[in-house]
Design an enzyme around this catalytic site. Sequence first.
Site, short mmCIF file in Angstrom:
data_model
loop_
_atom_site.label_atom_id
_atom_site.label_comp_id
_atom_site.label_asym_id
_atom_site.label_seq_id
_atom_site.Cartn_x
_atom_site.Cartn_y
_atom_site.Cartn_z
N HIS A 135 -12.25 6.35 4.41
CA HIS A 135 -11.47 6.33 3.29
C HIS A 135 -12.13 5.71 1.89
O HIS A 135 -12.41 6.28 0.98
CB HIS A 135 -9.90 5.80 3.40
N HIS A 139 -0.53 10.31 8.21
CA HIS A 139 -1.54 9.50 7.14
C HIS A 139 -2.70 8.92 8.03
O HIS A 139 -2.38 8.11 8.75
CB HIS A 139 -0.89 8.55 6.24
#
Length: 246
Positions: free
Chosen positions: A56, A14
């Site tokens: 993000h 991730h």
Amino acid sequence: MTAQPWPYPRWIAHRGAGKLAPENTLAAFRLGAQHGYRMAECDAKLSADEVVFLLHDATLERTTDGHGAAGALAWSELSRLDAGGWLGRAWAGEPPATLAGLAAFCHANRLLLNIEIKPTPGVEGRTGEVVAAEAARLWAGADVPPLLTSFQPEALRGAQRSAPQLPRGLLLDTWIDGWFETAHILGCVAVVCNHTLWDAASVHRVHAAGMRCLSYTVNDSRAAQRLWDLGTDAIITDRVDLFAPD
């Protein structure tokens, strides 16, 4: 329906290396690769001058020393930010990364990639178009293309328009109305869910439609084992130090 061959591994790192290095920086992808991971996930959005870079959040404060909306700045400004110091002094000065820079690292290290299209609100379709076109250019001729995913159907529609040959996956945090039909219309090869959503019925439904079942973000061994027992296809994890990749 029979699923197409699946070229991706079961374990995906991730944002490069989870929480062990500054997320979405090249330092994180180096660390994930050092732990043996053959595939990583990243978040991609557009600068004001449409450079595809990795971040993000919609805003800069959490993971850089910048302020405000990330998509409002040109890459020349974004590139000067510190994207590592927030995690610790050892990472201070680590710059933001572009998708082009990450692609070069992936090619040199045979690292596969899941690109989550993370648009600034209001430019979902355009972000999907540009990210997909850039990914198609950067991975032209590659044996295994990147997997493009997004929570935003409009971003996936943009990706479908500009690079229909690249595989797509619909991200879900809850079972929204029409999710299955949306995934089908968008030509998705995968549905990527909050791992708690999967059960035997939903896994069967997705597999019966020829799609794959992926999960995020799994950091517990019991949760991972539940997903393997259900027959899901891949897991995105922060714990590159805990789970040995296949």
